[in-house]
Design a protein around this motif. Structure first.
Motif, PDB file in Angstrom:
ATOM      1  N   LEU A   1      -2.717 -10.283  -2.036  1.00 41.23           N
ATOM      2  CA  LEU A   1      -2.784 -11.413  -1.652  1.00 41.23           C
ATOM      3  C   LEU A   1      -1.508 -12.152  -1.587  1.00 41.23           C
ATOM      4  N   ILE A   2      -0.102 -12.303  -1.923  1.00 38.73           N
ATOM      5  CA  ILE A   2       0.755 -13.346  -1.426  1.00 38.73           C
ATOM      6  C   ILE A   2       0.973 -13.601  -0.057  1.00 38.73           C
ATOM      7  N   TYR A   3       1.464 -12.264   0.364  1.00 38.77           N
ATOM      8  CA  TYR A   3       1.482 -11.548   1.774  1.00 38.77           C
ATOM      9  C   TYR A   3       1.047 -11.621   2.490  1.00 38.77           C
ATOM     10  N   HIS A   4      -0.022 -11.547   2.562  1.00 39.34           N
ATOM     11  CA  HIS A   4      -1.192 -12.236   3.141  1.00 39.34           C
ATOM     12  C   HIS A   4      -1.441 -10.009   4.448  1.00 39.34           C
ATOM     13  N   HIS A   5      -1.526 -10.137   3.288  1.00 41.78           N
ATOM     14  CA  HIS A   5      -1.109  -8.445   3.970  1.00 41.78           C
ATOM     15  C   HIS A   5      -3.044  -7.592   3.872  1.00 41.78           C
ATOM     16  N   TYR A   6      -3.198  -7.392   4.621  1.00 39.56           N
ATOM     17  CA  TYR A   6      -5.013  -6.772   5.455  1.00 39.56           C
ATOM     18  C   TYR A   6      -5.529  -5.799   4.521  1.00 39.56           C
ATOM     19  N   ILE A   7      -6.236  -6.179   3.972  1.00 39.36           N
ATOM     20  CA  ILE A   7      -7.143  -4.813   2.559  1.00 39.36           C
ATOM     21  C   ILE A   7      -8.867  -4.906   3.043  1.00 39.36           C
ATOM     22  N   SER A   8      -9.101  -3.339   3.204  1.00 39.03           N
ATOM     23  CA  SER A   8      -9.916  -3.531   4.151  1.00 39.03           C
ATOM     24  C   SER A   8     -11.003  -3.034   3.524  1.00 39.03           C
ATOM     25  N   ALA A   9     -11.973  -2.636   3.763  1.00 37.36           N
ATOM     26  CA  ALA A   9     -13.605  -3.116   2.739  1.00 37.36           C
ATOM     27  C   ALA A   9     -12.986  -1.642   1.967  1.00 37.36           C
ATOM     28  N   MET A  10     -12.695   0.102   2.032  1.00 36.15           N
ATOM     29  CA  MET A  10     -12.197   0.676   1.530  1.00 36.15           C
ATOM     30  C   MET A  10     -12.077   0.580   0.559  1.00 36.15           C
ATOM     31  N   GLY A  11     -10.524  -0.015   0.674  1.00 31.12           N
ATOM     32  CA  GLY A  11      -9.619  -0.571  -0.115  1.00 31.12           C
ATOM     33  C   GLY A  11     -10.154  -1.396  -1.551  1.00 31.12           C
TER      34      GLY A  11
ATOM     35  N   ALA B   1     -12.967  -1.652  -2.334  1.00 26.23           N
ATOM     36  CA  ALA B   1     -13.813   0.071  -2.810  1.00 26.23           C
ATOM     37  C   ALA B   1     -13.318   0.708  -3.962  1.00 26.23           C
ATOM     38  N   GLY B   2     -11.857   0.966  -3.679  1.00 26.39           N
ATOM     39  CA  GLY B   2     -11.137   2.105  -3.906  1.00 26.39           C
ATOM     40  C   GLY B   2     -10.423   0.194  -5.590  1.00 26.39           C
ATOM     41  N   VAL B   3     -10.583  -0.721  -5.387  1.00 26.04           N
ATOM     42  CA  VAL B   3      -9.960  -0.746  -6.761  1.00 26.04           C
ATOM     43  C   VAL B   3     -11.473  -1.709  -7.782  1.00 26.04           C
ATOM     44  N   ILE B   4     -12.238  -0.876  -7.311  1.00 31.99           N
ATOM     45  CA  ILE B   4     -13.934  -1.273  -8.287  1.00 31.99           C
ATOM     46  C   ILE B   4     -13.979  -0.571  -8.912  1.00 31.99           C
ATOM     47  N   ILE B   5     -13.578   1.115  -8.125  1.00 36.37           N
ATOM     48  CA  ILE B   5     -13.612   2.293  -8.612  1.00 36.37           C
ATOM     49  C   ILE B   5     -12.672   2.574 -10.086  1.00 36.37           C
ATOM     50  N   VAL B   6     -11.425   1.858  -9.289  1.00 35.66           N
ATOM     51  CA  VAL B   6     -10.609   2.401 -10.998  1.00 35.66           C
ATOM     52  C   VAL B   6     -11.015   1.543 -11.473  1.00 35.66           C
ATOM     53  N   PHE B   7     -11.334   0.181 -11.671  1.00 35.38           N
ATOM     54  CA  PHE B   7     -11.330  -0.750 -13.565  1.00 35.38           C
ATOM     55  C   PHE B   7     -12.742  -0.229 -13.734  1.00 35.38           C
TER      56      PHE B   7
ATOM     57  N   PHE C   1      -7.930   2.816  -1.938  1.00 34.26           N
ATOM     58  CA  PHE C   1      -7.270   1.128  -1.958  1.00 34.26           C
ATOM     59  C   PHE C   1      -5.761   1.275  -1.816  1.00 34.26           C
ATOM     60  N   MET C   2      -4.473   2.709  -1.988  1.00 29.66           N
ATOM     61  CA  MET C   2      -3.790   2.825  -0.939  1.00 29.66           C
ATOM     62  C   MET C   2      -3.514   2.823   0.743  1.00 29.66           C
ATOM     63  N   LEU C   3      -4.948   3.868   0.808  1.00 29.41           N
ATOM     64  CA  LEU C   3      -5.133   3.686   2.404  1.00 29.41           C
ATOM     65  C   LEU C   3      -5.939   2.125   2.934  1.00 29.41           C
ATOM     66  N   GLY C   4      -6.667   1.424   2.148  1.00 29.38           N
ATOM     67  CA  GLY C   4      -7.501   0.721   2.341  1.00 29.38           C
ATOM     68  C   GLY C   4      -6.313  -0.738   2.553  1.00 29.38           C
ATOM     69  N   SER C   5      -5.017  -0.762   1.834  1.00 31.06           N
ATOM     70  CA  SER C   5      -4.210  -1.531   1.817  1.00 31.06           C
ATOM     71  C   SER C   5      -2.882  -1.739   2.674  1.00 31.06           C
ATOM     72  N   SER C   6      -2.983   0.048   3.511  1.00 31.29           N
ATOM     73  CA  SER C   6      -1.479  -0.480   4.259  1.00 31.29           C
ATOM     74  C   SER C   6      -2.036  -0.672   5.845  1.00 31.29           C
ATOM     75  N   ASN C   7      -0.389  -1.289   5.820  1.00 35.71           N
ATOM     76  CA  ASN C   7      -0.289  -1.720   7.563  1.00 35.71           C
ATOM     77  C   ASN C   7       0.214  -0.390   8.552  1.00 35.71           C
ATOM     78  N   GLN C   8       0.177   0.727   7.908  1.00 37.48           N
ATOM     79  CA  GLN C   8       0.186   1.959   8.746  1.00 37.48           C
ATOM     80  C   GLN C   8      -0.187   2.027   9.739  1.00 37.48           C
ATOM     81  N   GLY C   9       0.050   2.817  10.842  1.00 37.95           N
ATOM     82  CA  GLY C   9      -0.742   2.697  12.801  1.00 37.95           C
ATOM     83  C   GLY C   9      -1.132   4.817  12.187  1.00 37.95           C
ATOM     84  N   LYS C  10      -1.275   4.814  13.241  1.00 38.10           N
ATOM     85  CA  LYS C  10      -1.310   5.753  13.865  1.00 38.10           C
ATOM     86  C   LYS C  10      -0.326   6.385  13.423  1.00 38.10           C
ATOM     87  N   GLU C  11       0.587   6.129  13.536  1.00 36.73           N
ATOM     88  CA  GLU C  11       2.116   7.308  13.402  1.00 36.73           C
ATOM     89  C   GLU C  11       2.154   6.767  11.940  1.00 36.73           C
ATOM     90  N   THR C  12       1.912   8.172  11.151  1.00 38.78           N
ATOM     91  CA  THR C  12       2.147   8.275   9.816  1.00 38.78           C
ATOM     92  C   THR C  12       3.361   9.209   9.351  1.00 38.78           C
TER      93      THR C  12
END
Length: 349
Positions: free
Chosen positions: A301-311, A313-319, A149-160
């Protein structure tokens, strides 16, 4: 020598803090917030250690006042027992903030997501606790889900950023101290049956002493008070609207933010100690992990950040892992209850 710190945004804020996965801490918010005097002079307060000291001393004062006013159970624990968790709490905070400068983004994510596992291992070491297999399985699932989830909801680019050896040492130390703190507090609750307020008072007493000694040694008190108070300036330049506007304080909004932060921190500590005393350190860490997930999810959700399919899936796994843990726990309790009833019925008990 520490490695080269990771990238800094042009605003002066580390990129790890700007990311939605960072769940900005209140102390970090005050450190990177711009303050302005009545004359238009802008400034930043950079001493996080002084903010921790203010938090701790207010929490100690409030808990001490509550103990004096409300009858508490007899205190049986030796005072020195609080030294260990107080010191580990301070060290975990310091290692956490320092490690963020020297480790890459994926490494930060992995460490934050897998906090449950070190807490369980430390529980076996400190309290000789035994965990069922389902608890280990759900801990791993929660860690994997949070990482996705944390990797899938990040707006980080390649520069990590780059992970240095010193950063890994700091990160490992943070996880070690952090897992020890909650387990040691849980052991004190079990052994001495003190109240949450008594724990809060004892821990913050030594936290105040440790941070005060460090601030005195480094001159932090002088620089912090110099930032807060007017030094050698005309204090009658504007009419007074409130106590904070008398001219005594150089940055009135900083004083107000400091008090609000400390009050919120003190209230939060009460809930933390109560949770550890009632449910144990592992449940507390799971609650904090879920809180982090919900906070990031709401931010996306509030600030319309992008969540990928991996993110997602992460939410589903946690719950799924959380509900699996609850189901297994209730199932085992029901099985044990039936065994006890069977033994009573057969006359073996």
């Amino acid at each position: 020598m520490l490695g080269k710190p990771n990238s800094i945004d042009p605003t002066g804020i580390p990129t790890s803090i700007l990311s939605p996965i960072s769940a900005v801490q209140p102390i970090e918010f005050l450190i990177y917030k711009e303050y302005e005097t009545s004359e238009g002079v802008k400034g930043y307060f950079r001493d996080s250690q002084f903010l921790v000291f203010v938090n701790r001393i207010l929490a100690f004062a409030l808990s001490g006042a509550y103990i004096l006013c409300v009858r508490q159970p007899r205190h049986m624990a030796p005072l020195y027992k609080y030294v260990y968790c107080s010191f580990s709490n301070i060290m975990s905070s310091w290692c956490q903030y320092e490690a963020l400068k020297y480790v890459s983004f994926p490494t930060q994510v992995l460490a934050k997501a897998s906090k449950i596992i070190p807490v369980m291992l430390m529980g076996k070491l400190v309290s000789r606790k035994k965990y069922d297999y389902y608890e280990y399985i759900t801990a791993v699932l929660i860690s994997v889900g949070m990482t996705f989830f944390m990797l899938g909801s990040s707006n980080q680019g390649k520069e990590t950023g780059v992970t240095t050896f010193s950063g890994l040492v700091l990160l490992g130390s943070y996880m070690l101290f952090d897992s020890f703190t909650s387990n040691w507090q849980g052991e004190l609750f079990t052994q001495y049956s003190m109240s949450s307020v008594q724990m809060m008072c004892g821990v913050n007493l030594f936290s105040c002493l440790f941070t005060a000694v460090s601030l005195l040694q480094q001159g932090g008190f002088y620089h912090s008070l110099n930032f807060m108070l007017q030094v050698g300036t005309n204090t009658s330049r504007i009419p007074c609207k409130s106590f904070l506007d008398t001219g005594l304080f150089q940055f009135p909004k900083f004083m107000l933010d400091c008090v609000i932060l400390s009050l919120c921190s003190a209230c939060g500590q009460l809930f933390i100690f109560y949770t550890i005393a009632t449910f144990g350190p592992v449940v507390f860490v799971i609650i904090m992990t879920i809180r982090q997930l919900l906070a990031i999810l709401l931010s996306c959700l509030i600030y319309h950040h992008y969540i990928s399919a991996m993110g997602i899936a992460g939410v589903i796994i946690v719950f799924v892992a959380v509900f699996l843990r609850i189901y297994c726990n209730q199932r085992l309790k029901a099985i044990k209850g039936r065994r006890i009833m069977a033994q009573v019925g057969s006359g073996k008990v």
